[in-house]
Design an enzyme around this catalytic site. Structure first.
Site, PDB file in Angstrom:
ATOM      1  N   GLU A 112      57.898  -6.777  64.767  1.00 49.52           N
ATOM      2  CA  GLU A 112      59.274  -7.257  64.649  1.00 49.52           C
ATOM      3  C   GLU A 112      59.837  -7.453  66.045  1.00 49.52           C
ATOM      4  O   GLU A 112      59.528  -6.679  66.970  1.00 49.52           O
ATOM      5  CB  GLU A 112      60.142  -6.240  63.896  1.00 49.52           C
ATOM      6  N   CYS A 119      64.336  -6.036  59.752  1.00 47.16           N
ATOM      7  CA  CYS A 119      65.711  -6.478  59.508  1.00 47.16           C
ATOM      8  C   CYS A 119      65.971  -7.878  60.033  1.00 47.16           C
ATOM      9  O   CYS A 119      66.902  -8.540  59.559  1.00 47.16           O
ATOM     10  CB  CYS A 119      66.685  -5.497  60.135  1.00 47.16           C
ATOM     11  N   ASN A 137      62.865  -8.031  52.925  1.00 46.27           N
ATOM     12  CA  ASN A 137      62.381  -6.952  53.786  1.00 46.27           C
ATOM     13  C   ASN A 137      62.619  -5.601  53.137  1.00 46.27           C
ATOM     14  O   ASN A 137      61.793  -5.113  52.390  1.00 46.27           O
ATOM     15  CB  ASN A 137      63.055  -7.032  55.164  1.00 46.27           C
ATOM     16  N   GLU A 138      63.747  -5.028  53.396  1.00 44.75           N
ATOM     17  CA  GLU A 138      63.990  -3.645  52.953  1.00 44.75           C
ATOM     18  C   GLU A 138      65.183  -3.693  52.012  1.00 44.75           C
ATOM     19  O   GLU A 138      66.256  -3.216  52.335  1.00 44.75           O
ATOM     20  CB  GLU A 138      64.296  -2.818  54.201  1.00 44.75           C
TER      21      GLU A 138
HETATM   22  O1  AHR Z   1      61.479  -0.857  62.241  1.00 48.89           O
HETATM   23  C1  AHR Z   1      62.849  -0.886  62.454  1.00 48.89           C
HETATM   24  C2  AHR Z   1      63.638  -1.247  61.213  1.00 48.89           C
HETATM   25  O2  AHR Z   1      63.514  -0.236  60.259  1.00 48.89           O
HETATM   26  C3  AHR Z   1      63.180  -2.467  60.476  1.00 48.89           C
HETATM   27  O3  AHR Z   1      63.703  -3.613  60.999  1.00 48.89           O
HETATM   28  C4  AHR Z   1      63.686  -2.251  59.093  1.00 48.89           C
HETATM   29  O4  AHR Z   1      62.887  -2.845  58.123  1.00 48.89           O
HETATM   30  C5  AHR Z   1      63.780  -0.762  58.963  1.00 48.89           C
HETATM   31  O5  AHR Z   1      65.051  -0.372  58.588  1.00 48.89           O
END
Ligand code: AHR
Length: 670
Positions: A45, A239, A373-374
Site C-alpha cells: 500500500e 485504505c 478493502n476493509e
Molecule cells: O495497513 C494499514 C491500514 O490498516 C490499511 O490501509 C487498512 O486496510 C488497515 O486499516
C-alpha cells in the site's frame, strides 16, 4: 555409598531432562492437506511513502507541477511563471522559464525531492523533461545535481544539459553521473539566458532500477520483495483503495498509459494523523496497475488487485450519502470487469490492447480480485453482492476476495463472515493488528479475544470460504508499537497455526510493507529505508523463513497427541511441519515463546533413508532488539546443523531452543 549417591543423582538428573524434553511427533508417512502456492504473500500500500518517495524510483517530487500548491517541492529564482495549457490534458500545468533580464541574474527551478534525493557516486541518473521554445529557435537547459549544504567551493555533484528546439513539445533526456554519494541532493534546472523555455514533467531516475526498467523501481526495495519468494501480491491498498472520500479513492484507469498523463491523486495518508502530518503526500500513479502486474510477475507472485466497492473509508465517512448508492454502482463494477480484461484479455479487446500497448501483449493471468478493502456491515454486503453477480457472470473462474472488516473477532466480524458465507465469497480477507496477548493467546488475550493465538484457525469451518489473513502484525502494547524482536517472534509463533491450518488459510500477508524513516504514518513495517539505504526487519526474516520453506503439504505434528500451539503444559512452544513432496524434504518450524530454554525432540515417525538437518535460527540480545539502517544485519537467520539419528521406527533430532527464539529445521534428503 558415595558412588551410589552420585549414580542416584545422575539418574535423577537424566530423568528430569527426559521429563522436560518436548517430544514432537511428526508423521512423515502421510502428507496432509496441500499448502497453496499463495500461502505466504505480500501486501503493498502507498502508506509511509511506499510508492512515490519509496519503491517508485522517481527522485523528483511534483514533477508535473500538479500539486495543489503547484510549486510544492520547488524553489525558484529569476522569471518563472506557472502556465496551464500544457501538452498533457490530465496534467495541464507547466512552468515558463524566461531569461532573467540581466547578465548576472538567472532563471532556475530547484527540486528538493522526497526528503532530498539519494544519489550514489559514479552511478548514472536519467534526467528527462518535456520542453519547447515557445518563440521558436533553440535553447539550452543546464541541469545540476547539487549538495546545498556543502562547505566546498562548488555545490555541484554532477551536471548535464539538453538542447531544446522548436515550438513543439518534445521529450529530452540526458544522463548525469554524480561524483559522490549524497542522500539529500537537489536537482537544479537552469533556463537559457537568451530564450524562453517551457518545461513540463521534470524527471530523474536512477538508470540502475530493478530489472533496469525506465519508469522503474528502486532496486534494493524491489529485490527485498523478490527475496521473500512471495506467493501472492496484493495491491494497491489498504485504505487508499477507498480514499478519504470517494473523489480520492484509487482509480486504476488513471494509473495506466503514459506516465506524463496520469492524473495526480491525493494520498489518503496525507490526512490521516494530525500528529504525523504529511501535506506533500500525493500519488502520481507513476507506479500504477501495469507496473504492479509487472512486479507481481517479476517476483513470482499471483497478482491480487483490490478495487473500490463504492464505499469511501467507513471510519471517516459515517453517512450513507458518503457512499455510492446501490443503484449507481455500474461504473465501479465496470472498473472491475475492465480490469480483468486489462489483465487477461487478448490484444484485440479494448483493455487487453492497452496492456499490449504498454509493452505486455501476453496476459498477466489474473486469478484473484479483491472487492472492497476493509469494509463492514450491510452497506458492504449489499454492494458486494451486486459486484459478485456481475463478475461471476462474465468471469466465473476469477476468485473473489471479500472482507470481514477491521476487527479480528466480535459481532461485526461474525456478521461479516456470515455474509461472506451467504454470498459465497471465495476468500475472506481478515485484518488483525493486535498485541502480544492476542498473538500469544495469554489468559488476558483469551479473555478479551476468545479466538486469538496459534489455535485460531483450528476451529474454523472447513466448508466455508477460505481465509486470506491479508493484513496483520503484532503491535506491542504499553507504547511498544514499533518494530522489535519480541513481536516478530510472536508473529512466527502465530504463523505456525496458519501453516497447520493450510486447508482453510490459503493466503497471508504482513502489513504494512514499506516505510520511509522520514515519512512514516504507521508502524511497525516490514522494510524500512531512507533515500539510499534500507533494512529488512526481524519480521521480514520471519516471513521469509516461512515463505522460502512453505512446502507442498502439511505434516501432522503433535506433542502428547495435541497440536503444539502454546497450550497448557507446552512451555510456550508453537510448531508446525510441512513436506515438499517433489524433493521429499521436510521443514519444521519451532518457536519458543517462553523466557526459558526448551529441549525439543523431533520424532520423525516413519522417516526412512539418509537425511541431513540444517537449521536457520532467529535469536536476540534483548526483546527490543531490531535491525537498523546503520546495522541492517544485527538480527538475521543464523545457519547451523544438528545431528539426526535413525532407528527402525524413523528418525530423531534432539535439540535445545534458546528462550524467545525461532528455529527452522531443514531435513533434507542426501
Ligand atoms: O495497513 C494499514 C491500514 O490498516 C490499511 O490501509 C487498512 O486496510 C488497515 O486499516
Amino acid at each position: 555409598m558415595k558412588l551410589k549417591m552420585i549414580l542416584g543423582a545422575m539418574t535423577l538428573a537424566a530423568a528430569m531432562t527426559a521429563q522436560a524434553q518436548h517430544v514432537m511427533d511428526i508423521n512423515t508417512k502421510k502428507a496432509g492437506v496441500p499448502i497453496q502456492s499463495t500461502m505466504y504473500g505480500l501486501f503493498f500500500e502507498d502508506i509511509n511513502y511506499a510508492a512515490d518517495g519509496g519503491l517508485y524510483a522517481e527522485l523528483v517530487m511534483n514533477r508535473s507541477f500538479e500539486f495543489p500548491n503547484n510549486l510544492a517541492g520547488w524553489d525558484i529564482s529569476g522569471k518563472v511563471t506557472l502556465k496551464d495549457d500544457g501538452p498533457f490534458d490530465k496534467n495541464p500545468h507547466y512552468v515558463r522559464m524566461a531569461p532573467a533580464g540581466h547578465n548576472d541574474k538567472h532563471t532556475m527551478i530547484e527540486n528538493r525531492g522526497f526528503f532530498g534525493m539519494g544519489v550514489t557516486g559514479g552511478e548514472e541518473y536519467r534526467f528527462s523533461v518535456w520542453a519547447r521554445v515557445p518563440d521558436g529557435g533553440n535553447a539550452k537547459l543546464w541541469v545540476d545535481l547539487v549538495d546545498n549544504a556543502t562547505m566546498g567551493e562548488d555545490q555541484k555533484l554532477g551536471s548535464a544539459s539538453v538542447e531544446v528546439s522548436g515550438k513543439e513539445w518534445k521529450k529530452y533526456t540526458t544522463v548525469i553521473k554524480p561524483k559522490r554519494t549524497f542522500a539529500k541532493a537537489h536537482l537544479r534546472v537552469w533556463g537559457d539566458s537568451k530564450a524562453t523555455t517551457d518545461v513540463e514533467h521534470v524527471s530523474l531516475f536512477p538508470v540502475n532500477t530493478y530489472k533496469g526498467r525506465e519508469n522503474g523501481l528502486r532496486r534494493d526495495l524491489a529485490q527485498a520483495l523478490e527475496d521473500i519468494h512471495p506467493g501472492v501480491f496484493r495491491f494497491p491498498g489498504g485504505c487508499i483503495v477507498e480514499g478519504t472520500d470517494l473523489a480520492t479513492r484509487y482509480q486504476w484507469k488513471n494509473t495506466i498509459g503514459p506516465v506524463e498523463n496520469r492524473p495526480l491523486n491525493e494520498n489518503r495518508w496525507h490526512y490521516t494523523f494530525t500528529q504525523r502530518y504529511y501535506p506533500d503526500y500525493f500519488q502520481t500513479y507513476g507506479l500504477g496497475f501495469y507496473e504492479f502486474f509487472l512486479l507481481s510477475e517479476d517476483i513470482g507472485a499471483e497478482p491480487l488487485p483490490v478495487l473500490s466497492v463504492g464505499l469511501s473509508c467507513q471510519f471517516q465517512n459515517k453517512k450513507e450519502s458518503d457512499h455510492v448508492p446501490v443503484d449507481q454502482l455500474d461504473p465501479y463494477i465496470q472498473d472491475c470487469l475492465d480490469l480483468i480484461e486489462f489483465a487477461n484479455g487478448d490484444v484485440t479487446t479494448e483493455w487487453g490492447k492497452k496492456r499490449a500497448e504498454m509493452g505486455h501483449p501476453a496476459p498477466f493471468n489474473l486469478k484473484l480480485i479483491g472487492v472492497g478493502n476493509e469494509q463492514w456491515d450491510d452497506l458492504y454486503y449489499d454492494r458486494l453482492e451486486i459486484f459478485m453477480k456481475a463478475i461471476r457472470a462474465k468471469y466465473p473462474d476469477i476468485k473473489i476476495v471479500g472482507t470481514s472488516g477491521p476487527d479480528s473477532e466480535g459481532k461485526m466480524f461474525d456478521k461479516g463472515w456470515a455474509a461472506m458465507k451467504r454470498l459465497k465469497a471465495d476468500l475472506v480477507d481478515e485484518h488483525f493488528y493486535r498485541n502480544e496477548d492476542w498473538f500469544l493467546a495469554t489468559a488476558e488475550g483469551k479473555a478479551k479475544w476468545p479466538n486469538c493465538g496459534a489455535l485460531r484457525y483450528d476451529s474454523y469451518d472447513r466448508k466455508g470460504p477460505k481465509v486470506f489473513a491479508g493484513e496483520y502484525a503484532c503491535h506491542g502494547k504499553n507504547n511498544h508499537k514499533w518494530n522489535h524482536y519480541e513481536t516478530s517472534i510472536l508473529e512466527a509463533a502465530f504463523m505456525t497455526g496458519m501453516e497447520r491450518n493450510a486447508d482453510v488459510v490459503h493466503m497471508t500477508a504482513y502489513a504494512p510493507l514499506f516505510a520511509h524513516v522520514e515519512g512514516w504514518q504507521w508502524r511497525p513495517d516490514l522494510i524500512w529505508y531512507d533515500n539510499l539505504r534500507s533494512f529488512r526487519s526481524v519480521s521480514y526474516y520471519v516471513q521469509q523463513l516461512f515463505a522460502q520453506h512453505a512446502g507442498t503439504n502439511v505434516l501432522s505434528l503433535t506433542m502428547n497427541g495435541r497440536v503444539v500451539a502454546n497450550q497448557d503444559g507446552q512451555d510456550g512452544l508453537c510448531a508446525s511441519s510441512v513436506i515438499d513432496k517433489p524433493s521429499g524434504n521436510i521443514f519444521v518450524k519451532v518457536v519458543n515463546t517462553s523466557r526459558e530454554k526448551q529441549p525439543v525432540t523431533l520424532n520423525l515417525q516413519g522417516l526412512k533413508g539418509s537425511y541431513a538437518v540444517s537449521t536457520l535460527t532467529l535469536s536476540h540480545n534483548g526483546m527490543d532488539d531490531e535491525n537498523t539502517l546503520d546495522q541492517p544485519n544485527r538480527i538475521v537467520p543464523q545457519a547451523g546443523t544438528v545431528a539426526i539419528t535413525t532407528d527402525k521406527k524413523g528418525a530423531q533430532v534432539n535439540d535445545e531452543l534458546a528462550p524467545m527464539s525461532f528455529r527452522l529445521y531443514r531435513i533434507e534428503k542426501q
